[in-house]
Design a protein around this motif. Structure first.
Motif, PDB file in Angstrom:
ATOM      1  N   HIS A 152      74.127  39.451  85.234  1.00  0.00           N
ATOM      2  CA  HIS A 152      74.808  40.760  85.883  1.00  0.00           C
ATOM      3  C   HIS A 152      74.503  41.943  85.285  1.00  0.00           C
ATOM      4  O   HIS A 152      74.203  42.066  84.199  1.00  0.00           O
ATOM      5  N   LYS A 153      74.430  42.979  85.900  1.00  0.00           N
ATOM      6  CA  LYS A 153      74.052  44.363  85.577  1.00  0.00           C
ATOM      7  C   LYS A 153      75.142  44.767  84.321  1.00  0.00           C
ATOM      8  O   LYS A 153      76.606  44.678  84.568  1.00  0.00           O
ATOM      9  N   ALA A 154      74.775  45.390  83.128  1.00  0.00           N
ATOM     10  CA  ALA A 154      75.700  45.574  82.244  1.00  0.00           C
ATOM     11  C   ALA A 154      75.562  47.177  82.101  1.00  0.00           C
ATOM     12  O   ALA A 154      77.008  47.949  82.218  1.00  0.00           O
ATOM     13  N   LEU A 155      74.571  48.006  82.363  1.00  0.00           N
ATOM     14  CA  LEU A 155      74.183  49.271  81.992  1.00  0.00           C
ATOM     15  C   LEU A 155      73.378  50.002  82.809  1.00  0.00           C
ATOM     16  O   LEU A 155      72.492  49.234  83.307  1.00  0.00           O
ATOM     17  N   SER A 156      73.852  51.211  83.247  1.00  0.00           N
ATOM     18  CA  SER A 156      72.938  51.842  84.119  1.00  0.00           C
ATOM     19  C   SER A 156      72.785  53.235  83.635  1.00  0.00           C
ATOM     20  O   SER A 156      73.774  53.861  83.419  1.00  0.00           O
ATOM     21  N   ASN A 157      71.491  54.032  83.525  1.00  0.00           N
ATOM     22  CA  ASN A 157      71.340  55.205  83.146  1.00  0.00           C
ATOM     23  C   ASN A 157      70.004  55.819  83.720  1.00  0.00           C
ATOM     24  O   ASN A 157      69.009  55.130  83.338  1.00  0.00           O
ATOM     25  N   PHE A 158      70.215  56.988  84.212  1.00  0.00           N
ATOM     26  CA  PHE A 158      68.766  57.584  84.915  1.00  0.00           C
ATOM     27  C   PHE A 158      68.106  56.455  85.778  1.00  0.00           C
ATOM     28  O   PHE A 158      67.083  56.600  86.013  1.00  0.00           O
ATOM     29  N   GLY A 159      68.843  55.579  86.461  1.00  0.00           N
ATOM     30  CA  GLY A 159      68.315  54.795  87.406  1.00  0.00           C
ATOM     31  C   GLY A 159      67.801  53.376  86.769  1.00  0.00           C
ATOM     32  O   GLY A 159      67.548  52.587  87.723  1.00  0.00           O
ATOM     33  N   THR A 160      67.894  53.445  85.406  1.00  0.00           N
ATOM     34  CA  THR A 160      67.350  52.036  84.856  1.00  0.00           C
ATOM     35  C   THR A 160      68.491  51.215  84.414  1.00  0.00           C
ATOM     36  O   THR A 160      69.591  51.703  84.099  1.00  0.00           O
ATOM     37  N   VAL A 161      68.401  50.087  84.676  1.00  0.00           N
ATOM     38  CA  VAL A 161      69.351  49.009  84.471  1.00  0.00           C
ATOM     39  C   VAL A 161      69.125  47.881  83.470  1.00  0.00           C
ATOM     40  O   VAL A 161      68.042  47.291  83.253  1.00  0.00           O
ATOM     41  N   LEU A 162      70.141  47.709  82.669  1.00  0.00           N
ATOM     42  CA  LEU A 162      70.155  46.663  81.638  1.00  0.00           C
ATOM     43  C   LEU A 162      71.072  45.495  82.242  1.00  0.00           C
ATOM     44  O   LEU A 162      72.281  45.724  82.319  1.00  0.00           O
ATOM     45  N   THR A 163      70.827  44.391  81.844  1.00  0.00           N
ATOM     46  CA  THR A 163      71.567  43.279  82.458  1.00  0.00           C
ATOM     47  C   THR A 163      72.413  42.756  81.095  1.00  0.00           C
ATOM     48  O   THR A 163      71.998  43.403  79.961  1.00  0.00           O
ATOM     49  N   TYR A 164      73.416  41.957  81.087  1.00  0.00           N
ATOM     50  CA  TYR A 164      73.876  41.454  79.854  1.00  0.00           C
ATOM     51  C   TYR A 164      72.971  40.622  79.001  1.00  0.00           C
ATOM     52  O   TYR A 164      73.143  40.764  77.606  1.00  0.00           O
ATOM     53  N   ALA A 165      72.340  39.969  79.568  1.00  0.00           N
ATOM     54  CA  ALA A 165      71.159  39.388  78.725  1.00  0.00           C
ATOM     55  C   ALA A 165      70.167  40.111  77.849  1.00  0.00           C
ATOM     56  O   ALA A 165      69.941  39.986  76.846  1.00  0.00           O
ATOM     57  N   GLU A 166      69.849  41.306  78.737  1.00  0.00           N
ATOM     58  CA  GLU A 166      68.968  42.183  78.134  1.00  0.00           C
ATOM     59  C   GLU A 166      69.960  42.918  76.923  1.00  0.00           C
ATOM     60  O   GLU A 166      69.146  43.288  75.835  1.00  0.00           O
ATOM     61  N   LEU A 167      71.097  43.315  77.231  1.00  0.00           N
ATOM     62  CA  LEU A 167      71.817  44.102  76.189  1.00  0.00           C
ATOM     63  C   LEU A 167      71.866  43.168  74.979  1.00  0.00           C
ATOM     64  O   LEU A 167      71.775  43.478  73.840  1.00  0.00           O
ATOM     65  N   GLU A 168      72.060  41.849  75.225  1.00  0.00           N
ATOM     66  CA  GLU A 168      72.092  40.936  74.020  1.00  0.00           C
ATOM     67  C   GLU A 168      71.149  40.988  73.282  1.00  0.00           C
ATOM     68  O   GLU A 168      71.142  40.993  72.164  1.00  0.00           O
ATOM     69  N   ARG A 169      69.908  40.696  73.891  1.00  0.00           N
ATOM     70  CA  ARG A 169      68.605  40.719  73.428  1.00  0.00           C
ATOM     71  C   ARG A 169      68.389  41.844  72.351  1.00  0.00           C
ATOM     72  O   ARG A 169      67.608  41.651  71.405  1.00  0.00           O
ATOM     73  N   LYS A 170      68.295  43.011  73.123  1.00  0.00           N
ATOM     74  CA  LYS A 170      68.066  44.109  72.358  1.00  0.00           C
ATOM     75  C   LYS A 170      68.675  44.482  71.387  1.00  0.00           C
ATOM     76  O   LYS A 170      68.366  44.894  70.310  1.00  0.00           O
ATOM     77  N   SER A 171      70.273  44.208  71.369  1.00  0.00           N
ATOM     78  CA  SER A 171      71.177  44.545  70.328  1.00  0.00           C
ATOM     79  C   SER A 171      70.877  43.494  69.088  1.00  0.00           C
ATOM     80  O   SER A 171      70.919  44.021  67.993  1.00  0.00           O
ATOM     81  N   SER A 172      70.448  42.147  69.539  1.00  0.00           N
ATOM     82  CA  SER A 172      70.015  41.441  68.483  1.00  0.00           C
ATOM     83  C   SER A 172      68.764  41.895  67.611  1.00  0.00           C
ATOM     84  O   SER A 172      68.707  41.806  66.401  1.00  0.00           O
ATOM     85  N   ILE A 173      67.785  42.142  68.316  1.00  0.00           N
ATOM     86  CA  ILE A 173      66.631  42.768  67.893  1.00  0.00           C
ATOM     87  C   ILE A 173      66.834  44.045  66.752  1.00  0.00           C
ATOM     88  O   ILE A 173      66.217  44.085  65.824  1.00  0.00           O
ATOM     89  N   PHE A 174      67.797  44.719  67.389  1.00  0.00           N
ATOM     90  CA  PHE A 174      68.263  46.157  66.542  1.00  0.00           C
ATOM     91  C   PHE A 174      68.795  45.756  65.428  1.00  0.00           C
ATOM     92  O   PHE A 174      68.433  46.176  64.218  1.00  0.00           O
ATOM     93  N   ALA A 175      69.689  44.754  65.611  1.00  0.00           N
ATOM     94  CA  ALA A 175      70.662  44.206  64.230  1.00  0.00           C
ATOM     95  C   ALA A 175      69.562  43.542  63.248  1.00  0.00           C
ATOM     96  O   ALA A 175      69.971  43.953  61.938  1.00  0.00           O
ATOM     97  N   ALA A 176      68.755  42.833  63.681  1.00  0.00           N
ATOM     98  CA  ALA A 176      67.921  42.216  62.912  1.00  0.00           C
ATOM     99  C   ALA A 176      67.039  43.167  61.972  1.00  0.00           C
ATOM    100  O   ALA A 176      66.798  42.984  60.762  1.00  0.00           O
ATOM    101  N   TYR A 177      66.346  44.128  62.664  1.00  0.00           N
ATOM    102  CA  TYR A 177      65.876  45.276  61.962  1.00  0.00           C
ATOM    103  C   TYR A 177      66.643  45.785  60.960  1.00  0.00           C
ATOM    104  O   TYR A 177      66.362  46.405  59.910  1.00  0.00           O
ATOM    105  N   LEU A 178      67.861  46.214  61.225  1.00  0.00           N
ATOM    106  CA  LEU A 178      68.898  47.012  60.275  1.00  0.00           C
ATOM    107  C   LEU A 178      69.078  46.055  59.104  1.00  0.00           C
ATOM    108  O   LEU A 178      69.023  46.468  57.984  1.00  0.00           O
TER     109      LEU A 178
END
Length: 553
Positions: A39-65
């Motif tokens: 399902h859609k989690a976030l929308s901004n300027f017409g671009t949408v992130l699903t919950y799966a994409e939000l989970e994946r990108k936040s995981s990548i960001f956390a790993a880098y931190l």
């Protein structure tokens, strides 16, 4: 009725929440991402992130931190940006890495920025390039070791990304760019983070999640210590209150208020991600024309706002003709709602404007009007589940029902205290766990709370706390000023505006000179909008300026 404290007012809502339901916000977040993955989690300027994409990108960001920057559990990580897709990714990425999030207003001056970063002892920061000049010029005077820079369109799909970045770079009102020594681009973070492995951090309800800065009840900004347990409690409390009227993963919520503000952080982000809703992030709500155009394409069901924003929208002809058939809930907080604005909203949209009350020290929500009540009556509602409220006199004794006094609050959402500030903590937290809010209120015989005034001299400008002592300190720094005092005066648009009374040292001193001086040292909403030069100021026997007498003039 000689006492007026309530544990909970039952209105088809459980008296208590299960504070042990989640160990941390990370567990809560991961459950939502798994449950609503497609399902859609976030929308901004017409671009949408699903919950799966939000989970994946936040995981990548956390790993880098963790691996790229070497940050460890408990390190403070600052976020300095408006509402963009990058914000929740950085937020949840930092939490998943075990870090403590420090929200920073991107419009801060160098002085304000340096104070907050150093007080929090933040090790790293992510900032939108539009606001990088302050960071570039102040970094050497702070505890920052790492700075990640993102561009407005970094997560927007092509070709809109290039258009948005071009426009952002050429808008003088929000462009304050300067290269930062050693800066890391978000693009590089996400590229390298994919090659890294996130190490799960053992978190529990007692671990700090946020240092959310506020003036508290007096003075200079302090870091409110909010644990994972505090925020989870407030999520469960608010969801129990309004959740029965919403459909999981079917709601579309308009979120225009800045997520670095405590009210918007919870109501405009964390709460509705918990519900599996799609949150439409509005980056620049001040541009009403563009704002209305953006939401006109979306059949939204919920709306988060404050009085000034609702008033501006109601003045817009194109907003008034939008299709509101899908609307279910509107939440008004951050500042008092004008009765006329509330009535106009409800007459236009036929959905109750739910008013609430809270403060950063309570994660932040304390009371909310029930949806079943119908039209708003000016109350800020009833206490949330597992929340006690009490109205006390100056001696700390409970007053009679209907009488006014200071509102005290107790519950699992109440902060742990102010970061590295035991003196201030002891002034607002009793040994019994009661929080002194500094707000004057009364309660009716049904348990509804009505705010009357503020005990302290705090000024609220468009939902933001402004403290006279901070502005006075800046004014008195000017060589042409002998002495200055500040109060709040009523304002039709902002609720209140800042007014300064100044005794001149230099006869050539002008209001324009004062305003220019303040703009260099204060965020825009703190700058006095009205200045009066006087020959003297009312003083107490010990020389303290009597602001109450200035308000009476």
């Amino acid at each position: 009725m000689d006492k007026i404290w309530l544990k909970n007012y039952q209105l088809g809502v459980s008296e208590k929440i299960d504070v042990n339901r989640y160990h941390s916000l990370v567990g809560c977040f991961q459950e939502s991402c798994k449950k609503y993955s497609k399902h859609k989690a976030l929308s901004n300027f017409g671009t949408v992130l699903t919950y799966a994409e939000l989970e994946r990108k936040s995981s990548i960001f956390a790993a880098y931190l963790q691996e790229g920057l070497g940050l460890v559990k408990g390190d403070r990580f600052a976020i300095m940006m408006p509402n963009l897709l990058q914000y929740p990714i950085a937020l949840y990425g930092a939490l998943r890495a075990g870090l403590v999030v420090v929200n920073v207003n991107p419009f801060y001056t160098q002085r304000e920025f340096i104070h907050q970063i150093n007080d929090a002892q933040a090790s790293a920061l992510i900032v939108l390039e539009n606001f990088s000049k302050v960071v570039a010029e102040a970094k050497a005077q702070t505890t920052l070791k790492h700075v990640i820079v993102t561009r407005m369109g970094d997560l927007i799909s092509w070709p809109k990304r290039h258009i948005i970045n071009f426009v952002a770079r050429h808008r003088k009102s929000t462009w304050s760019y300067a290269p930062i020594r050693g800066e890391i681009s978000l693009k590089m973070v996400l590229q390298q983070g994919r090659k890294m492995q996130l190490q799960e951090v053992n978190l529990n309800a007692q671990d700090l999640a946020f240092l959310q800065y506020t003036g508290g009840t007096t003075g200079v900004a302090k870091g409110v210590m909010l644990t994972h347990g505090n925020i989870i409690a407030n999520l469960l409390q608010t969801s129990a209150w309004i959740g029965a009227s919403l459909q999981l993963h079917e709601e579309i919520i308009i979120s225009p208020l800045p997520l670095y503000h405590a009210y918007s952080l919870l109501a405009g982000c964390l709460l509705f991600l918990f519900f599996g809703a799609c949150i439409v992030l509005i980056t620049d709500p001040r541009n009403i024309k563009r704002f209305v155009k953006e939401i006109s394409k979306t059949p939204f069901t919920g709306f988060i706002g404050i009085n000034t924003l609702f008033a501006k929208l109601l003045e817009n002809k194109k907003f008034r003709v939008l299709d509101f058939k899908s609307m279910k809930v509107a939440l008004g907080g951050g500042m008092a709602m004008d009765k006329s604005v509330t009535e106009q909203w409800e007459n236009l949209i036929h959905v109750p404007m739910l008013q609430g009350y809270g403060l950063t020290e309570a994660s932040p929500v304390v009371t909310v009007e029930p949806m079943a009540r119908g039209k708003s009556t000016g109350s800020v509602g009833l206490p949330l589940p597992s929340t006690e409220v009490s109205i006390r006199d100056e001696d700390g004794e409970e007053v009679m029902l209907g009488e006014v006094g200071e509102l005290w609050v107790k519950g699992p959402q109440v902060m742990q205290g102010y970061w590295r500030n035991e003196t201030e903590t002891k002034q607002v937290l009793t040994e019994g766990g009661w929080l002194h809010t500094g707000d004057i209120a009364h309660m009716d015989d049904q348990g509804y709370i009505y705010l009357v005034d503020r005990q302290k001299d705090m000024i609220i400008v468009s939902g933001f706390n402004v403290y006279p002592s901070e502005i006075e300190e800046v004014i008195n720094m000017h060589p042409g000023v002998e002495c200055g005092a500040v109060i709040g005066v009523p304002d039709d648009k902002a609720g209140e505006r800042v007014k300064a009374f100044i005794i001149k040292k230099n006869k050539q001193l002008s209001a324009t000179m004062i305003v220019d001086h303040c703009r260099q040292n204060l965020t825009a909403y703190k700058v006095p909008k009205e200045i009066e030069f006087v020959d003297s100021l009312p003083l107490s026997p010990v020389g303290k300026i009597l602001r109450r007498e200035l308000r009476m003039d």
